[in-house]
Design an enzyme around this catalytic site. Structure first.
Site, PDB file in Angstrom:
ATOM      1  N   LEU A  91      -9.843   4.285   8.692  1.00 38.71           N
ATOM      2  CA  LEU A  91      -9.982   4.896   7.368  1.00 38.71           C
ATOM      3  C   LEU A  91     -11.121   5.905   7.330  1.00 38.71           C
ATOM      4  O   LEU A  91     -12.094   5.796   8.061  1.00 38.71           O
ATOM      5  CB  LEU A  91     -10.165   3.814   6.305  1.00 38.71           C
TER       6      LEU A  91
ATOM      7  N   SER B 167       0.830  -1.211   0.000  1.00 38.89           N
ATOM      8  CA  SER B 167       0.000   0.000   0.000  1.00 38.89           C
ATOM      9  C   SER B 167       0.854   1.246   0.000  1.00 38.89           C
ATOM     10  O   SER B 167       0.376   2.336  -0.319  1.00 38.89           O
ATOM     11  CB  SER B 167      -0.906   0.018   1.241  1.00 38.89           C
TER      12      SER B 167
ATOM     13  N   LYS C 125      -0.814  -1.444  -6.842  1.00 38.75           N
ATOM     14  CA  LYS C 125      -0.419  -1.830  -5.485  1.00 38.75           C
ATOM     15  C   LYS C 125       0.829  -2.700  -5.600  1.00 38.75           C
ATOM     16  O   LYS C 125       0.912  -3.576  -6.463  1.00 38.75           O
ATOM     17  CB  LYS C 125      -1.571  -2.596  -4.825  1.00 38.75           C
TER      18      LYS C 125
ATOM     19  N   GLU D 232     -21.759  15.102  11.834  1.00 39.52           N
ATOM     20  CA  GLU D 232     -21.089  15.057  13.137  1.00 39.52           C
ATOM     21  C   GLU D 232     -19.654  14.569  13.017  1.00 39.52           C
ATOM     22  O   GLU D 232     -18.802  14.940  13.832  1.00 39.52           O
ATOM     23  CB  GLU D 232     -21.879  14.169  14.104  1.00 39.52           C
TER      24      GLU D 232
END
Lengths: 613, 613
Positions: free
Chosen positions: B117, B32, B239, B356
């Site tokens: 994430l 990654s 990748k 939020e």
């Protein structure tokens, strides 16, 4: 009266009844209801197929109010459809009424509780997915969304997945009345801004005047004709439409009208129209999945197996024997081991990608349709969906959750990946059961028990392999515990990795002449108070150890069980109290002060304090 | 070596170092990292302006890795920039190393912890907003995103707000390497699908080959030239790029390479290039807001004032005297009363709409830049951002939160709007302080104290007005409590609305000859153990009452404080245990069994049990 005139009249009735209900309740959101009156009138009269007398009919359409605060409107719809009477309508927001401030499934035509914005749409996506992929029935899902809630990320998780899953049985009706609670929304009446976003996300988008029943008819017809993708009907509306003192006025959110009688006059007075809502075809049955059958997952004593792996294996077997079991995962199925289920039962596995809110929303939808979903991700990432879990409890959902990679014992990945608040968060959910297995056979048995539980059950699993300490035929119960070692000098309570540390601590202590009782508290909620009270009485000293923050977890569960007993005891709660970093699991357990040595030290102190007392 | 050749070499070095670090750490995400090597090489060499020697320079650019698992890459960048040496690079993921599995602000060039994430982008949006609106400096924010995390709703909250706020100082670099943890992402290499979404959301979008340094140069240049909107650089990448056994291969996520030496050979061997990262102009200073000064908020004894209103008033006064105080709200400022601050200090108020997650992300960003943000919404809706609060703790953030409308005492709106798990959730956050005022003057003083607190502080406020019981000059401290009534027969502990119910219960009991001590436990974490232990010793019987679920809240905090004392006492924990509906506040307090009568009944039972014992 021609159909358009009837629909207009029906819309006015929905407005009048929304005003009346809010007035009777003394609070509520009439203006947010009035903006969507034509949208609902046209839906009820000609598009919705819902047998109000048989809400359990699997072929029914679904109507979800994602803007749950427009509850006066949905209740007025139910009255117009003959599902409730006027007296019940006027019980709005009163103690004991089914017509709560925001809709809940106490009413049989309400699938899920809404009122936390941004949740109805993702659940509607889940309902449409369930109809398509599990039920395999042609029912359609209609969801009324507010424009304010378009700012919630969860809406875009839903929009993304609905298009990805090609849910042409889903229609999102967005009531763009421009005004939020405190002022104008980000996009006001720029309907194209919404349309562009939705088209980019793969939806069909239709922009209409939301007070024009003919335009709405056209939009719904287009939605029903669209195949391969969901449709959004973006409706330009006026908040408070039809009553001049509130229409499109700021500061009129969430309060009854000052002069309801005058408003009702302005709306043309009370009406008592009934609408014949279409009924779906009878005799349709849900698809059932074949079950090959299979034997319970078994692990051999002394082997080293991670509880997360046991989860996956047990879930797979559950799927072998129960056709209603479904698994969902947030793109970590090779970590949670839900991939074992996926590989065995691909038709009953749903990949929800990295969208934890949609993950839970889809599971809530499935259980509402009679399926038994198990949803898994890292325990840490379940926190992303905490509001959805909270609302699932309001929905009286029967939901099974699994959070893997709990605690510092995951090791090198560091704190972002460590579930350290999951026990506290899940214990504080109404209807919840919190299970935390200490070995693979126990984990497998608990998964089997979860299938039978009502409410929201949660299984906490660890990353690392741990010794199998129970035989494959040993039975466990929710609310139980295991005394895995007898002793009367001190009690050590752990679960998961800390149970094994406690056993190691007991080994050390016995060499020093201290006999520790060790309790496996695999059921954190409900908790086995009887065993704990007996231990407090018989040993007088308790050490709890948990791979979790000190608040709201296993230690607090033990304290809660002992609080009302009046027993005299000393308790030391060992838990994670400093922010962990990276390291090996053993290093991090030591740093956190929850390893065997820390447990033994705490036990020695308690025993020593008693000896000198 | 020409610039393009240098950048290509630098990219290879970043790959090699990512492979080496992951190998040394024994775990990690080299593949990654490898996909984004050119993207970072071009950024470091010519675009990023960051004075690594002076990370506190307010004019610095910011580099956020939203895909935090690519930590080997960011650490390799730090090495190439000369900020860390090779020895430290190879300490990756080892106990005590600053180079944790996922980046945290232990490193001075890391603004926020990532690894959950979908969080880095919204925080980057907050950083860009802070630079623009508060600091008023030209610093730019570069954020590297993964393609998997594009499924997180929080990303779209961030994208939406960045465009709405016209943040042309923000560049999102999306590393579209196609492969997630378990398989292909929803959109694979369909880069247009991302571009279309972002353009619809109001962004400039540039699609590039993420391994072509010239194309990347062009894209960054375009981003720097774009005004009025943020830019997304959508990069098609592989990748594991550069090592055939892992390049674009499934099943290669999150693990070191099997043969790192061969991989390094394939990548051209180790290099020791240094890149001169540009430094921003010196001498730039943050904007400072003028402060008109003002007197503390005061409320008169006996008046009825809601603690939420006291929050708003105290916050406004805080803004009068401190220029670094900023308020944010999730479109409910007329409910939380942050509108009082907004009206007084419009330049320091940020409306985050109903998002939020972005609300908390923006606050995390602001505190990172030296501001003192207070973020408010309903306590119930803070649960939507629980993962962000959790990660804020990993970021060592100093964050002030206020959750209004706590508990069943809100009344008619029903359970979706009731914060009933907020104490449990916030207690279980590392570094947290949990405050729960019982009157308006106390609330105001606690708001003032929050401004000085480190870590994450949380203030719980109620909707309804309650009598002012403390004078405006009374001082309070974090970790304190108040014995508001003396008595030695039984202790009643409450906070907020239940403190007032406890006082009423004590009135009833005194008429029956039972003298109750009443403790206002306004500081739930840390908790005043000394006062509680004394009460346990002197009265032997304690009733706790809280407008919260029974788990993890005030009652558990009391138990925790008493656990280690060894005092013998009986405790009854009164809390909400059944799902509330709608009703008046008084009705719902009664139904929940936490009103004066329920408290008095529990006290009588404890006193009676002791009498017969």
């Amino acid at each position: 009266m021609d159909r358009n005139a009837f629909r207009r009249e029906l819309a006015q009735q929905l407005r009048v009844d929304s005003v009346r209900a809010s007035d009777a309740g003394g609070s509520g959101h009439p203006t947010s209801s009035m903006s969507a009156a034509e949208l609902m009138a046209v839906l009820l009269d000609g598009h919705l197929r819902l047998d109000f007398d048989h809400p359990e009919n699997p072929a029914n359409d679904h109507l979800v109010f994602s803007k749950g605060h427009a509850s006066p409107l949905i209740y007025s719809c139910f009255k117009a459809a003959g599902a409730i009477d006027d007296e019940e309508l006027l019980s709005f927001r009163k103690l004991g009424s089914r017509l709560e401030g925001h809709p809940t499934p106490i009413l049989p035509w309400v699938d899920v509780a809404t009122g936390s914005l941004g949740q109805g749409l993702p659940v509607a996506v889940g309902l449409a997915l369930t109809a398509r992929r599990l039920d395999r029935l042609p029912s359609r899902v209609w969801v009324l969304c507010g424009d304010s809630e378009m700012a919630e990320g969860s809406m875009w998780e839903g929009f993304e997945h609905a298009a990805f899953w090609e849910l042409d049985n889903l229609v999102a009706i967005v009531d763009v009345n421009r005004l939020g609670q405190t002022g104008e929304t980000m996009h006001g009446w720029d309907l194209d801004s919404y349309a562009n976003r939705l088209v980019a996300f793969g939806w069909e988008a239709v922009v209409v005047d939301g007070h024009d029943v003919e335009a709405i008819e056209g939009a719904y017809g287009q939605a029903e004709q669209t195949s391969g993708k969901p449709t959004a009907v973006l409706a330009r509306t006026l908040k408070g439409r039809g009553v001049a003192v509130v229409e499109d006025k700021p500061g009129k959110h969430g309060k009854p009208l000052d002069d309801p009688e005058e408003a009702i006059r302005e709306l043309g007075g009370e009406r008592d129209l009934k609408v014949e809502v279409a009924v779906p075809e009878a005799g349709t049955e849900r698809h059932r999945f074949p079950t090959p059958g299979g034997d319970p997952a078994r692990f051999e004593l002394g082997d080293e197996v991670a509880t997360r792996k046991a989860y996956g294996q047990a879930l797979k077997v559950l799927g072998d024997t129960r056709g209603d079991v479904v698994a969902l995962d947030g793109e970590v199925s090779n970590s949670t081991y839900s991939e074992i289920f996926r590989d065995a039962h691909p038709d009953r596995y749903v990949e929800v990608y990295i969208s934890e809110q949609q993950l839970i929303a889809a599971a809530v939808a499935m259980q509402r349709r009679g399926w038994r979903p198990f949803a898994s991700t890292f325990a840490a990432f379940l926190t992303r969906a905490y509001d959805f879990v909270r609302m699932a409890a309001v929905s009286r959902a029967n939901l099974r959750l699994c959070g893997s990679h709990a605690g510092v014992s995951i090791g090198e990945d560091g704190p972002s990946q460590m579930g350290l608040e999951d026990l506290a968060a899940l214990r504080a959910v109404h209807s919840s059961t919190v299970l935390y297995p200490s070995d693979a056979n126990q984990a497998a048995r608990l998964v089997e028990l979860m299938a039978e539980l009502d409410g929201i059950s949660y299984l906490r699993t660890h990353r690392g392999a741990m010794p199998v300490i129970y035989g494959p035929d040993e039975a466990f119960e929710v609310g139980g515990s295991r005394v895995v070692r007898e002793g009367d000098d001190v009690t050590l309570v752990g679960a998961g990795v800390t149970l094994h540390e406690a056993l190691r601590a007991a080994e050390r202590l016995t060499g020093e002449g201290v006999e520790a009782r060790v309790i496996d508290l695999y059921s954190v909620k409900p908790v086995d108070g009887e065993t704990l009270v007996r231990a407090a009485a018989e040993t007088g000293a308790i050490v709890t150890a948990e791979d979790h923050w000190a608040e709201g977890g296993l230690g607090d569960a033990v304290l809660g069980a002992l609080a009302e007993s009046g027993e005299r005891f000393r308790l030391r709660k060992l838990a994670v109290t400093t922010m962990p970093g990276s390291g090996t699991p053993a290093e991090l357990l030591r740093e956190a002060g929850i390893d065997a040595e820390a447990i033994a030290t705490a036990a020695r102190e308690l025993v020593g304090a008693r000896a000198t007392a």
